[in-house]
Design a protein around this motif. Structure first.
Motif, PDB file in Angstrom:
ATOM      1  N   LYS A  83       0.817  -1.215   0.000  1.00 43.93           N
ATOM      2  CA  LYS A  83       0.000   0.000   0.000  1.00 43.93           C
ATOM      3  C   LYS A  83       0.849   1.264   0.000  1.00 43.93           C
ATOM      4  O   LYS A  83       0.605   2.186  -0.767  1.00 43.93           O
ATOM      5  CB  LYS A  83      -0.915  -0.004   1.230  1.00 43.93           C
ATOM      6  N   SER A  84       1.841   1.329   0.872  1.00 47.11           N
ATOM      7  CA  SER A  84       2.579   2.577   1.071  1.00 47.11           C
ATOM      8  C   SER A  84       3.846   2.704   0.238  1.00 47.11           C
ATOM      9  O   SER A  84       4.343   3.809   0.042  1.00 47.11           O
ATOM     10  CB  SER A  84       2.945   2.727   2.554  1.00 47.11           C
ATOM     11  N   PHE A  85       4.378   1.593  -0.250  1.00 49.59           N
ATOM     12  CA  PHE A  85       5.664   1.639  -0.956  1.00 49.59           C
ATOM     13  C   PHE A  85       5.611   0.951  -2.308  1.00 49.59           C
ATOM     14  O   PHE A  85       6.640   0.564  -2.856  1.00 49.59           O
ATOM     15  CB  PHE A  85       6.771   1.039  -0.078  1.00 49.59           C
ATOM     16  N   GLY A  86       4.414   0.767  -2.838  1.00 48.40           N
ATOM     17  CA  GLY A  86       4.259   0.159  -4.153  1.00 48.40           C
ATOM     18  C   GLY A  86       4.832  -1.242  -4.234  1.00 48.40           C
ATOM     19  O   GLY A  86       5.231  -1.692  -5.298  1.00 48.40           O
ATOM     20  N   GLY A  87       4.885  -1.926  -3.101  1.00 48.45           N
ATOM     21  CA  GLY A  87       5.415  -3.288  -3.068  1.00 48.45           C
ATOM     22  C   GLY A  87       6.929  -3.354  -3.014  1.00 48.45           C
ATOM     23  O   GLY A  87       7.505  -4.437  -3.052  1.00 48.45           O
ATOM     24  N   SER A  88       7.589  -2.209  -2.921  1.00 47.70           N
ATOM     25  CA  SER A  88       9.053  -2.180  -2.940  1.00 47.70           C
ATOM     26  C   SER A  88       9.621  -2.298  -1.526  1.00 47.70           C
ATOM     27  O   SER A  88       9.545  -1.346  -0.738  1.00 47.70           O
ATOM     28  CB  SER A  88       9.545  -0.884  -3.579  1.00 47.70           C
ATOM     29  N   LEU A  89      10.203  -3.441  -1.236  1.00 44.40           N
ATOM     30  CA  LEU A  89      10.839  -3.643   0.060  1.00 44.40           C
ATOM     31  C   LEU A  89      12.035  -2.707   0.257  1.00 44.40           C
ATOM     32  O   LEU A  89      12.172  -2.115   1.338  1.00 44.40           O
ATOM     33  CB  LEU A  89      11.244  -5.108   0.234  1.00 44.40           C
ATOM     34  N   PRO A  90      12.884  -2.481  -0.766  1.00 41.72           N
ATOM     35  CA  PRO A  90      13.977  -1.516  -0.584  1.00 41.72           C
ATOM     36  C   PRO A  90      13.476  -0.108  -0.244  1.00 41.72           C
ATOM     37  O   PRO A  90      14.067   0.576   0.592  1.00 41.72           O
ATOM     38  CB  PRO A  90      14.705  -1.539  -1.930  1.00 41.72           C
ATOM     39  N   ASN A  91      12.370   0.330  -0.869  1.00 35.56           N
ATOM     40  CA  ASN A  91      11.819   1.640  -0.534  1.00 35.56           C
ATOM     41  C   ASN A  91      11.315   1.687   0.902  1.00 35.56           C
ATOM     42  O   ASN A  91      11.469   2.690   1.600  1.00 35.56           O
ATOM     43  CB  ASN A  91      10.693   2.028  -1.494  1.00 35.56           C
ATOM     44  N   PHE A  92      10.697   0.595   1.352  1.00 34.40           N
ATOM     45  CA  PHE A  92      10.236   0.515   2.734  1.00 34.40           C
ATOM     46  C   PHE A  92      11.416   0.612   3.701  1.00 34.40           C
ATOM     47  O   PHE A  92      11.391   1.385   4.656  1.00 34.40           O
ATOM     48  CB  PHE A  92       9.474  -0.791   2.975  1.00 34.40           C
ATOM     49  N   GLN A 105      24.792  -4.563  16.011  1.00 39.95           N
ATOM     50  CA  GLN A 105      24.036  -5.811  16.163  1.00 39.95           C
ATOM     51  C   GLN A 105      22.797  -5.827  15.253  1.00 39.95           C
ATOM     52  O   GLN A 105      22.507  -6.835  14.614  1.00 39.95           O
ATOM     53  CB  GLN A 105      23.624  -6.000  17.620  1.00 39.95           C
ATOM     54  N   GLU A 106      22.078  -4.707  15.168  1.00 37.82           N
ATOM     55  CA  GLU A 106      20.905  -4.627  14.297  1.00 37.82           C
ATOM     56  C   GLU A 106      21.304  -4.791  12.831  1.00 37.82           C
ATOM     57  O   GLU A 106      20.637  -5.507  12.070  1.00 37.82           O
ATOM     58  CB  GLU A 106      20.181  -3.294  14.486  1.00 37.82           C
ATOM     59  N   ALA A 107      22.388  -4.142  12.433  1.00 37.08           N
ATOM     60  CA  ALA A 107      22.860  -4.250  11.051  1.00 37.08           C
ATOM     61  C   ALA A 107      23.249  -5.694  10.729  1.00 37.08           C
ATOM     62  O   ALA A 107      22.915  -6.212   9.643  1.00 37.08           O
ATOM     63  CB  ALA A 107      24.033  -3.295  10.816  1.00 37.08           C
ATOM     64  N   GLU A 108      23.936  -6.340  11.648  1.00 41.83           N
ATOM     65  CA  GLU A 108      24.325  -7.742  11.440  1.00 41.83           C
ATOM     66  C   GLU A 108      23.098  -8.645  11.328  1.00 41.83           C
ATOM     67  O   GLU A 108      23.067  -9.550  10.497  1.00 41.83           O
ATOM     68  CB  GLU A 108      25.236  -8.222  12.575  1.00 41.83           C
ATOM     69  N   GLU A 109      22.097  -8.390  12.136  1.00 45.53           N
ATOM     70  CA  GLU A 109      20.873  -9.187  12.088  1.00 45.53           C
ATOM     71  C   GLU A 109      20.163  -9.008  10.750  1.00 45.53           C
ATOM     72  O   GLU A 109      19.697  -9.972  10.145  1.00 45.53           O
ATOM     73  CB  GLU A 109      19.941  -8.798  13.246  1.00 45.53           C
ATOM     74  N   LEU A 110      20.113  -7.774  10.245  1.00 47.66           N
ATOM     75  CA  LEU A 110      19.510  -7.536   8.932  1.00 47.66           C
ATOM     76  C   LEU A 110      20.294  -8.233   7.826  1.00 47.66           C
ATOM     77  O   LEU A 110      19.703  -8.830   6.916  1.00 47.66           O
ATOM     78  CB  LEU A 110      19.408  -6.037   8.654  1.00 47.66           C
ATOM     79  N   ARG A 111      21.617  -8.185   7.890  1.00 52.13           N
ATOM     80  CA  ARG A 111      22.443  -8.889   6.892  1.00 52.13           C
ATOM     81  C   ARG A 111      22.171 -10.389   6.923  1.00 52.13           C
ATOM     82  O   ARG A 111      22.053 -11.037   5.882  1.00 52.13           O
ATOM     83  CB  ARG A 111      23.930  -8.621   7.149  1.00 52.13           C
ATOM     84  N   ARG A 112      22.060 -10.941   8.137  1.00 46.52           N
ATOM     85  CA  ARG A 112      21.793 -12.376   8.284  1.00 46.52           C
ATOM     86  C   ARG A 112      20.438 -12.728   7.672  1.00 46.52           C
ATOM     87  O   ARG A 112      20.312 -13.718   6.940  1.00 46.52           O
ATOM     88  CB  ARG A 112      21.837 -12.771   9.763  1.00 46.52           C
ATOM     89  N   LEU A 113      19.426 -11.908   7.933  1.00 49.47           N
ATOM     90  CA  LEU A 113      18.095 -12.168   7.384  1.00 49.47           C
ATOM     91  C   LEU A 113      18.100 -12.121   5.855  1.00 49.47           C
ATOM     92  O   LEU A 113      17.469 -12.954   5.195  1.00 49.47           O
ATOM     93  CB  LEU A 113      17.088 -11.157   7.943  1.00 49.47           C
ATOM     94  N   ILE A 114      18.814 -11.156   5.297  1.00 54.77           N
ATOM     95  CA  ILE A 114      18.911 -11.047   3.834  1.00 54.77           C
ATOM     96  C   ILE A 114      19.635 -12.251   3.263  1.00 54.77           C
ATOM     97  O   ILE A 114      19.186 -12.857   2.277  1.00 54.77           O
ATOM     98  CB  ILE A 114      19.604  -9.723   3.434  1.00 54.77           C
ATOM     99  N   ASP A 115      20.745 -12.644   3.878  1.00 52.22           N
ATOM    100  CA  ASP A 115      21.494 -13.819   3.414  1.00 52.22           C
ATOM    101  C   ASP A 115      20.629 -15.083   3.461  1.00 52.22           C
ATOM    102  O   ASP A 115      20.639 -15.882   2.522  1.00 52.22           O
ATOM    103  CB  ASP A 115      22.763 -14.023   4.253  1.00 52.22           C
ATOM    104  N   GLU A 116      19.880 -15.258   4.538  1.00 53.36           N
ATOM    105  CA  GLU A 116      19.015 -16.439   4.662  1.00 53.36           C
ATOM    106  C   GLU A 116      17.912 -16.430   3.605  1.00 53.36           C
ATOM    107  O   GLU A 116      17.587 -17.457   3.033  1.00 53.36           O
ATOM    108  CB  GLU A 116      18.390 -16.504   6.057  1.00 53.36           C
ATOM    109  N   SER A 117      17.351 -15.252   3.350  1.00 52.65           N
ATOM    110  CA  SER A 117      16.313 -15.140   2.332  1.00 52.65           C
ATOM    111  C   SER A 117      16.859 -15.478   0.951  1.00 52.65           C
ATOM    112  O   SER A 117      16.225 -16.196   0.175  1.00 52.65           O
ATOM    113  CB  SER A 117      15.703 -13.740   2.355  1.00 52.65           C
ATOM    114  N   GLU A 118      18.047 -14.957   0.633  1.00 50.78           N
ATOM    115  CA  GLU A 118      18.669 -15.260  -0.668  1.00 50.78           C
ATOM    116  C   GLU A 118      18.948 -16.750  -0.795  1.00 50.78           C
ATOM    117  O   GLU A 118      18.708 -17.346  -1.843  1.00 50.78           O
ATOM    118  CB  GLU A 118      19.961 -14.471  -0.830  1.00 50.78           C
ATOM    119  N   ALA A 119      19.424 -17.373   0.275  1.00 47.50           N
ATOM    120  CA  ALA A 119      19.748 -18.803   0.239  1.00 47.50           C
ATOM    121  C   ALA A 119      18.496 -19.649  -0.009  1.00 47.50           C
ATOM    122  O   ALA A 119      18.555 -20.656  -0.707  1.00 47.50           O
ATOM    123  CB  ALA A 119      20.419 -19.219   1.538  1.00 47.50           C
TER     124      ALA A 119
END
Length: 122
Positions: A83-92, A105-119
């Motif tokens: 609704k708010s970002f036209g479906g764009s996760l990077p924009n969100f 720690q927050e940045a590392e957690e986000l990197r881990r989540l992205i890596d897991e999603s890509e895998a």
């Protein structure tokens, strides 16, 4: 089960249910009175409506959730991004991070989540 968007009162009831299920319907009513200030009829009406929508089950005076908190959070998050970002996760993410400093720690957690999603999608 397509429609499990929860309104505010429904979500508050489900939060109590997710934390304590299975729970006797009378005990749930007392808990809603204690925590939310609701009348018994309010709780039972919401339980009935959520049961009709397939979100919870009230069988033999025992209430259990038929959907998990994570399912609701995922669906609501997807709807907000759409609704708010036209479906764009990077924009969100860019809007969320604007003016906010992440801890290491927050940045590392986000990197881990992205890596897991890509895998998962390789």
């Amino acid at each position: 089960m397509e429609d499990f968007k929860l309104f505010d009162a429904e979500y508050r009831l489900m939060e109590l249910l997710w934390e304590r299920q299975p729970i006797n319907s009378t005990a749930l009513s007392r808990l809603c009175q204690e925590k939310l200030g609701w009348k018994k009829s309010t709780t039972f009406n919401l339980v009935r409506k959520l049961g009709e929508r397939g979100i919870l089950k009230n069988e033999n005076a025992t209430v259990t959730a038929l959907i998990q908190r994570e399912q609701v959070l995922r669906r609501e998050s997807e709807a907000a991004v759409a609704k708010s970002f036209g479906g764009s996760l990077p924009n969100f993410v860019a809007a969320f991070l604007s003016g906010k400093k992440l801890s290491h720690q927050e940045a590392e957690e986000l990197r881990r989540l992205i890596d897991e999603s890509e895998a998962r999608h390789d």
